[in-house]
Motif scaffolding. Structure first.
Motif, short mmCIF file in Angstrom:
data_model
loop_
_atom_site.label_atom_id
_atom_site.label_comp_id
_atom_site.label_asym_id
_atom_site.label_seq_id
_atom_site.Cartn_x
_atom_site.Cartn_y
_atom_site.Cartn_z
N CYS A 158 58.22 7.57 23.92
CA CYS A 158 59.47 6.80 23.95
C CYS A 158 60.66 7.73 24.12
O CYS A 158 61.54 7.50 24.95
CB CYS A 158 59.66 6.01 22.65
N LEU A 159 60.69 8.82 23.33
CA LEU A 159 61.83 9.74 23.38
C LEU A 159 61.92 10.38 24.77
O LEU A 159 63.01 10.48 25.34
CB LEU A 159 61.70 10.85 22.33
N ALA A 160 60.76 10.80 25.30
CA ALA A 160 60.76 11.50 26.60
C ALA A 160 61.26 10.58 27.71
O ALA A 160 61.80 11.05 28.71
CB ALA A 160 59.37 12.02 26.91
N ASN A 161 61.08 9.28 27.52
CA ASN A 161 61.44 8.34 28.58
C ASN A 161 62.70 7.53 28.29
O ASN A 161 63.03 6.61 29.02
CB ASN A 161 60.26 7.42 28.88
N GLY A 162 63.35 7.86 27.19
CA GLY A 162 64.61 7.18 26.88
C GLY A 162 64.45 5.73 26.49
O GLY A 162 65.39 4.94 26.60
N LEU A 163 63.27 5.35 26.02
CA LEU A 163 63.09 3.96 25.57
C LEU A 163 63.77 3.81 24.21
O LEU A 163 63.76 4.75 23.41
CB LEU A 163 61.60 3.63 25.44
N TRP A 167 46.70 15.01 21.70
CA TRP A 167 47.69 16.09 21.89
C TRP A 167 47.47 16.78 23.24
O TRP A 167 48.41 17.07 23.97
CB TRP A 167 47.61 17.09 20.74
N ALA A 168 46.18 17.00 23.58
CA ALA A 168 45.87 17.72 24.82
C ALA A 168 46.04 16.82 26.06
O ALA A 168 46.12 17.32 27.18
CB ALA A 168 44.45 18.26 24.76
N ALA A 169 46.11 15.51 25.85
CA ALA A 169 46.16 14.57 26.99
C ALA A 169 47.36 14.87 27.89
O ALA A 169 48.44 15.22 27.41
CB ALA A 169 46.23 13.14 26.47
N LYS A 170 47.13 14.75 29.19
CA LYS A 170 48.18 15.14 30.16
C LYS A 170 49.51 14.42 29.91
O LYS A 170 50.56 15.06 29.94
CB LYS A 170 47.68 14.90 31.58
N PRO A 171 49.49 13.08 29.67
CA PRO A 171 50.80 12.43 29.46
C PRO A 171 51.54 13.00 28.25
O PRO A 171 52.76 13.20 28.31
CB PRO A 171 50.42 10.95 29.22
N THR A 172 50.80 13.30 27.17
CA THR A 172 51.47 13.86 25.98
C THR A 172 52.08 15.21 26.33
O THR A 172 53.25 15.48 26.00
CB THR A 172 50.46 14.02 24.82
N GLN A 173 51.31 16.06 27.01
CA GLN A 173 51.83 17.38 27.38
C GLN A 173 53.02 17.26 28.34
O GLN A 173 53.97 18.03 28.24
CB GLN A 173 50.71 18.25 27.98
N ARG A 174 52.95 16.27 29.23
CA ARG A 174 54.08 16.03 30.14
C ARG A 174 55.33 15.64 29.34
O ARG A 174 56.42 16.15 29.58
CB ARG A 174 53.71 14.89 31.10
N ASN A 175 55.12 14.76 28.37
CA ASN A 175 56.26 14.30 27.55
C ASN A 175 56.84 15.47 26.75
O ASN A 175 58.06 15.57 26.60
CB ASN A 175 55.81 13.18 26.60
N ILE A 176 55.97 16.34 26.24
CA ILE A 176 56.45 17.50 25.48
C ILE A 176 57.31 18.39 26.37
O ILE A 176 58.38 18.84 25.97
CB ILE A 176 55.25 18.29 24.89
#
Ligand code: C5P
Length: 402
Positions: free
Chosen positions: A98-103, A130-139
């Motif tokens: 949510c934070l990474a996408n401004g929701l 944690w290792a999942a690509k979307p999570t790492q992208r968001n980080i």
């Protein structure tokens, strides 16, 4: 130094099993005299009650964006402006997304958009998540957006998995927050740090190495980055996650560590040789696996590795050079000898003969010497100790420059 004294901390708690640790985190923040207000997501309330957090923080807990009573008391914009810092612990994969996408679908994510304060998150989730690509992208997005990422730690997880994804312990989080709010005496300073062991090949399957975990060097890299430095970590093989926002290069042997250090040392202001570099390497590396023979003994001829620290300390344009001395006796004598012999500006000595400190341990204690001063850094977590040592280095180089 307590940078959290009277600081207003807005603590966001999200839904994850680590939410139970947030209660202790509030206590630890209160112990350093911070003023804490808690915001909980709906998920967090499934794990821990607002009443617990209200009792520990001494302030009402905000849980809903659409609660007229709460808005009348301290509205969300007011709350966002009140904070000196926003800390989200634990931060779930969903909240990070949510934070990474401004929701801004709930109170916490709305506060994130509405606050001018610095924001830090303590991710906590299953290692696969944690290792999942979307999570790492968001980080990565959050790092670009100047959000500080504390952790996650490695180890056994509530779900039974082992890996990266554990929320840092409350004391570690407080230490990270201290550095976040600390002044940035190392802004625009370039620091090169070596860490971990080296591996010296005997043949294609065997090597000589040591028990260095790399924890101290990694903690120093993170601490220097938090105090504003541009950090390049050159690490031997170890099982640690590269510190956030630190340029990390992994190497295997002492020769590679030396070459990588020399390639990156130009314009460095500080060099910290924290690696446990092998003093010797096999004279020759066998091209094929060495076979067992009928002999009951065998020997391997060794040859000296070049001393990386001394090499850097003797460069014409040498950076402020810091070495480590792991000793088992007569610490001061050996440390001062090494300081002089290797032409160092500072040496941090630890007694590796004491159980629970030094190699592999979570804690350490250091005696730090410069040519004209000495400082004792008492037994502490390596993360805390690293910050103290980096602060000492910052004082020294700023004195040098004045
Ligand atoms: O002389 P001694 O090996 O005890 O010194 C330890 C210090 O020297 C540490 O800071 C270590 O990183 C550094 N060192 C080095 N290269 C070597 C051996 C030690 O940089 N080949």
């Amino acid at each position: 130094m307590n940078y959290l004294q009277n600081k207003k901390i807005l603590l966001g708690i999200t839904g994850g099993i680590a939410a139970y640790k947030a209660a202790d985190l509030v206590r630890k923040l209160k112990e350093v005299n911070a003023d804490v207000r808690v915001v909980m997501t709906a998920g967090a309330m499934a794990f821990i009650t607002p009443l617990t957090l209200q009792a520990l923080s001494g302030n009402p807990v905000a849980t809903s964006l659409l609660d007229t009573d709460a808005e009348a008391a301290m509205g969300h914009i007011e709350l966002a402006k009140w904070a000196d810092v926003v800390l989200i612990a634990p931060a779930s994969a969903n909240t990070l997304a949510c934070l990474a996408n401004g929701l801004a679908g709930d109170l916490l994510s709305t506060l994130y958009l509405a606050t001018p304060a610095p924001v830090a998150v303590c991710p906590a989730m299953n290692q696969q998540m944690w290792a999942a690509k979307p999570t790492q992208r968001n980080i990565q997005t959050l790092i670009k957006d100047d959000v500080s990422i504390f952790g996650p730690g490695l180890g056994a997880q509530a779900c039974g998995d082992i890996g990266a994804g554990r929320m840092l312990e409350p004391l570690e989080i407080v230490a990270h927050l201290q550095s976040l709010l600390a002044p940035k005496p190392l802004l625009n300073k370039k620091i090169v740090i070596t860490a971990g062991p080296t591996q010296e090949s005997i043949d294609p399957v065997r090597y000589i190495s040591n028990h260095s975990s790399g924890k101290m060097g990694y903690a120093l890299a993170q601490a220097a980055q938090q105090l504003g430095a541009d950090v390049h970590l050159i690490s031997g093989p170890c099982a640690l996650t590269a510190p956030h926002a630190v340029h990390t290069t992994t190497v295997t042997s002492a020769d590679e560590m030396l070459a990588t250090t020399l390639e990156n040392i130009d314009n460095a202001d500080v060099f910290i040789g924290c690696a446990a570099v092998a003093d010797y390497k096999p004279q020759t590396v066998a091209a094929q696996k060495i076979k067992k023979t009928a002999q009951s003994e065998m020997s391997i001829a060794l040859t000296r590795n070049q001393d990386i620290l001394a090499t850097v300390a003797n460069l014409p344009n040498k950076p402020f050079t810091v070495g480590f001395a792991a000793e088992t006796q007569d610490i001061e004598h050996y440390a001062l000898d090494k300081l002089q012999r290797k032409n160092l500006d500072m040496i941090a000595a630890n007694n590796v003969a004491i159980a629970g400190q030094g190699f592999g341990a979570e804690q350490n204690a250091l005696m730090v010497y410069t040519p004209n001063s000495q400082h004792e850094l008492a037994l502490n977590d390596k993360t805390r100790l690293a910050t103290d040592l980096i602060q000492l280095i910052a004082e020294q180089i700023n004195q040098h420059n004045n």
